[in-house]
Design a protein around this motif. Structure first.
Motif, PDB file in Angstrom:
ATOM      1  N   THR A   1       8.689  12.857   1.203  1.00 28.60           N
ATOM      2  CA  THR A   1       8.110  11.808   2.561  1.00 28.60           C
ATOM      3  C   THR A   1       8.767  11.738   3.724  1.00 28.60           C
ATOM      4  OG1 THR A   1       7.554  10.682   0.358  1.00 28.60           O
ATOM      5  CG2 THR A   1       6.672   9.509   2.478  1.00 28.60           C
TER       6      THR A   1
ATOM      7  N   ASP B   1      13.004   6.819  -6.880  1.00 31.40           N
ATOM      8  CA  ASP B   1      12.056   7.113  -5.763  1.00 31.40           C
ATOM      9  C   ASP B   1      11.442   8.601  -5.824  1.00 31.40           C
ATOM     10  OD1 ASP B   1      12.575   4.671  -4.295  1.00 31.40           O
ATOM     11  OD2 ASP B   1      14.900   5.486  -4.485  1.00 31.40           O
TER      12      ASP B   1
ATOM     13  N   PHE C   1       0.892  -1.123  -0.206  1.00 25.89           N
ATOM     14  CA  PHE C   1      -0.013  -0.090  -0.111  1.00 25.89           C
ATOM     15  C   PHE C   1       0.773   1.231  -0.022  1.00 25.89           C
ATOM     16  CE2 PHE C   1      -2.131  -3.467   2.018  1.00 25.89           C
ATOM     17  CZ  PHE C   1      -3.304  -3.748   1.095  1.00 25.89           C
ATOM     18  N   SER C   2       1.900   1.299  -0.317  1.00 24.37           N
ATOM     19  CA  SER C   2       2.924   2.314  -0.561  1.00 24.37           C
ATOM     20  C   SER C   2       2.423   3.355  -1.670  1.00 24.37           C
ATOM     21  CB  SER C   2       4.467   1.729  -1.085  1.00 24.37           C
ATOM     22  OG  SER C   2       4.958   3.073  -1.450  1.00 24.37           O
ATOM     23  N   GLN C   3       2.980   4.539  -1.316  1.00 29.64           N
ATOM     24  CA  GLN C   3       2.313   5.792  -2.435  1.00 29.64           C
ATOM     25  C   GLN C   3       3.322   5.604  -3.715  1.00 29.64           C
ATOM     26  OE1 GLN C   3       2.439   9.355  -0.268  1.00 29.64           O
ATOM     27  NE2 GLN C   3       0.717   9.180   0.753  1.00 29.64           N
ATOM     28  N   ASP C   4       4.408   5.005  -3.331  1.00 26.75           N
ATOM     29  CA  ASP C   4       5.418   5.043  -4.700  1.00 26.75           C
ATOM     30  C   ASP C   4       4.733   3.800  -5.769  1.00 26.75           C
ATOM     31  OD1 ASP C   4       7.260   4.621  -6.491  1.00 26.75           O
ATOM     32  OD2 ASP C   4       9.016   4.458  -4.974  1.00 26.75           O
ATOM     33  N   TYR C   5       4.423   4.351  -6.829  1.00 34.33           N
ATOM     34  CA  TYR C   5       3.775   3.635  -7.867  1.00 34.33           C
ATOM     35  C   TYR C   5       5.054   2.346  -8.220  1.00 34.33           C
ATOM     36  CZ  TYR C   5       6.814   6.151 -11.308  1.00 34.33           C
ATOM     37  OH  TYR C   5       7.769   6.761 -12.114  1.00 34.33           O
TER      38      TYR C   5
END
Ligand code: ADP
Ligand code: ZN
Ligand code: ZN
Length: 671
Positions: A620, A670, A510-514
């Protein structure tokens, strides 16, 4: 000297000032320095070594400002025009001055004031006998798919990027080696560059190469060589004596006058991207280098990067597949998901996993527990007032390192003693929360007191050579249970390993990083790939709270193809890389507002048709070591448009002379 006359040397220097500097040099016209040689000059009241990029008869610099160069390193053969072009391309593409790219790419001992180390290395190398027999020994018989791939790569002429897509254990190394054998046999002076992502993978491959080509000089280039060794190996490559150069990402800038083939192993690995200073991608530079020299390049992986997969789908790269494991009877491990909601973990371990480990112990087989978090616990906290161990200098937590009796910040290296009581309320009952590799090791030791347990992570392998020693212990079969981070997940050929337990991969879902899912998938496939390599049936157990998640479904079915296609489709619809090109401008300041202010100015300072500049946002992890960090993302569907914009933008930004520390990253990983 017969008739000394001045000429002018245009010299690139390792400095952020975006220019080449002119120096005067008196010499016999017959002995003019050459482009590609190094020279000692005085610059900003220091003496530094620079790189000669031009030798001319006239200069615009007024005579009173001109200085004489102090020395030219004539004992070193000039770097080739092709090498200069490579450094030039990297400088241009990553928007840095040439000197900041070219000079750090050379061994330190070439950039010091004296030539003692250089002279010593030259002497040593001259005395060294150069073997010149490329005949390979002990060539195993390849399976038909391997043979096809080896012939296609080894026999290729011209610029031919090949994606070697082979499942874990399919024998990609053997394909590389046999392709190398063909190239060495065909090209009397030909050199080959082989890159691996991790320094810990060099010894394994180095051993393979030496055994296969006993009559060929091999040079290795990676960050754990001493400066003396690095100088020697670099020179061996530069002089063309080393026919094979094996290295980590920094080796991409080595000087290889007769380069004929490039191999990038585990091409998907993020370690190919340098994450500080010049943030280059060694893989991307390698493809450029192959194009420049019109030579073949092979990119190998069981889980190719989406970029490379995209190129293979579109036909830019040729795709070769190895669908089966190479060792007889070896098959891919069975992957099972353990629902942590049903099988509640105790000390992080579900009963399924514990039973599976016990079974391996009884059979004398090895298990690997993978957990990408080092330390004992990621944080300690006070249950009565809610205090948690935060770093005072970073937006992060102090990690508990129990064996060392320390709290450590993994971002700024701040270290503290473990407090005896809560610093806010005095409560003595402060507890570790969550778990890292040290805690898992401790739990296992309690469960299996007789088992030989070894932890491999950045903490346990701090001493030089200790990582190698640890891996050797595993290979010798002196370990029953291996606990490790990503350090153990990649590339290693552990013959006795039949169980891989993956402790808690869910956080990355569920990370924001695609890119997180691409990475997680690759990591799970890679670590799973360590099991069952010698033909003993084996399994991978993934502990998760989301057994229905499609990513895990793809891992269970070893289905990279569909997973990658689905991801690519998503990326295309969302207009994300590889369908979009990005650059990231970062700014650092004591106050976040100052960094944001600079980025806002940067955003507004130029017209930019065809380019999207997003709003500045805090990173972040905003604060690291008392510095606040913010970023600005720039995007375009066209790489040339983005490049053209960046070039002009950098000129403008450099003119702004802001006191904010800023840097640009092209193709950031990143965000
Ligand atoms: P990969 O890099 O694709 O994961 P490796 O190159 O590490 O796989 O090879 C896996 C194992 O298969 C190694 O132990 C290697 O010695 C063995 N192997 C490779 N090719 C053959 C072959 N043709 N015959 C028998 N064993 C092979
Ligand atoms: Zn408290
Ligand atoms: Zn910190």
């Amino acid at each position: 000297m017969n008739n000394p006359r001045p000429c002018y040397l245009q010299i690139a220097i390792d400095t952020p000032l975006n220019a080449v500097f002119d120096y005067r040099w008196q010499c016999d016209p017959a002995e003019r320095p050459q482009v590609g040689q190094l020279a000692l000059v005085s610059f900003a009241r220091r003496e530094v070594v620079g790189l000669i990029v031009g030798v001319v008869d006239e200069t615009d610099v007024p005579v009173e400002k001109l200085k004489d160069a102090l020395a030219v390193r004539t004992q070193l053969a000039p770097l080739s025009a092709q090498w200069l072009a490579l450094a030039g391309f990297a400088a241009d593409y990553y928007q840095r001055p040439l000197g900041e790219v070219a000079l750090p790419g050379l061994p330190k001992n070439l950039r010091v004031l004296t030539t003692v180390a250089l002279d010593r290395a030259l002497k040593k190398l001259a005395k060294l006998e150069t073997p010149h027999d490329p005949t390979p020994s002990n060539m195993p018989v390849l399976n038909p798919q391997q043979q096809l791939a080896a012939d296609a790569i080894g026999g290729a002429q011209g610029f031919k990027p090949t994606l070697l897509y082979g499942v874990t254990g399919s024998g990609k190394t053997e394909v590389y080696l046999q392709a190398c054998a063909q190239v060495l046999a065909r090209e009397p002076d030909g050199q080959i560059l082989i890159l691996v992502p991790e320094i810990n993978l060099t010894p394994q491959l180095e051993g393979n190469i030496r055994a296969r080509f006993p009559g060929v000089m091999l040079a290795t280039l990676h960050s754990s060589l001493s400066e003396g060794e690095r100088m020697l190996h670099w020179l061996a490559a530069h002089q063309g004596k080393a026919r094979i150069v094996l290295g980590t990402r920094l080796a991409i800038l080595s000087s290889l006058p007769h380069l004929k083939l490039i191999v990038i192993d585990e091409e998907h690995d993020p370690s190919y991207k340098q994450q500080e200073g010049l943030r280059y991608s060694a893989r991307d530079l390698a493809v450029w280098r192959a194009w420049q020299l019109q030579i073949p390049i092979v990119l190998g992986s069981a889980t190719p990067s989406l970029e490379s997969w995209h190129h293979a789908q579109s036909g830019r790269y040729r795709k070769l597949e190895l669908r089966e494991r190479a060792v007889q009877n070896a098959v891919l491990p069975t992957v099972k998901l353990i629902d942590m909601e049903r099988d509640k973990p105790n000390d992080g371990l579900t009963s399924h996993l514990v039973a599976a480990i016990r079974q391996r112990l009884e059979r004398g087989e090895q298990s690997l527990l993978f957990l990408n978090r080092r330390g004992y616990a990621p944080v300690i906290c006070c249950e009565s007032c809610g205090w948690i161990s935060e770093c005072t200098r970073c937006t992060s937590f102090m990690v508990l390192h129990r064996p060392e009796h320390r709290l450590r910040c993994h971002h700024c290296s701040l270290e503290l003693r473990i407090p005896r009581h809560c610093p806010t309320c005095g409560n003595i009952d402060i507890q570790p929360l969550g778990r890292g590799t040290q805690r898992v090791e401790e739990g296992l030791q309690a469960l299996f007191p007789d088992a030989r347990i070894l932890r491999i992570d950045a903490d346990s392998t701090r001493k030089k050579g200790s990582a190698q020693e640890a891996f050797d212990t595993v290979h010798r079969g002196e370990v029953d249970i291996l606990v490790g981070t990503q350090m153990v997940a990649k590339g290693h050929d552990f013959k006795r390993l039949t169980l891989v337990g993956i402790m808690n991969p869910d956080t990355a879902l569920f990370s924001q990083d695609y890119r997180a899912s691409e990475r997680l998938f690759a990591q799970l496939m890679q670590v799973s790939g360590r099991a069952g390599r010698a033909g003993i049936p084996s399994e991978v157990l993934i502990q998760t709270r989301y057994p229905q998640h499609p990513l895990y479904g793809a891992v269970v079915h070893h289905d990279y193809d569909h997973f990658a296609s689905a991801l690519l489709e998503e990326r295309e619809q969302a207009a994300l890389p590889p369908y979009l090109f990005q650059a990231l401008l970062r700014a650092e300041a004591r106050e976040l507002a100052t960094a944001i202010e600079f980025l806002t100015m940067a955003r507004d300072c130029m017209q930019h048709p065809g380019i999207t500049i997003n709003d500045p946002i805090p990173m972040t992890m905003t604060r690291v070591h008392n510095v606040d960090r913010a970023q600005l993302l720039v995007e375009s569907p066209s790489r040339p448009a983005l490049q053209a914009f960046l070039k002009e933008w950098m000129l403008t930004l450099r003119e702004m002379k802001s006191r904010v520390k800023w840097s640009l990253e092209v193709d950031p990983l990143d965000i």
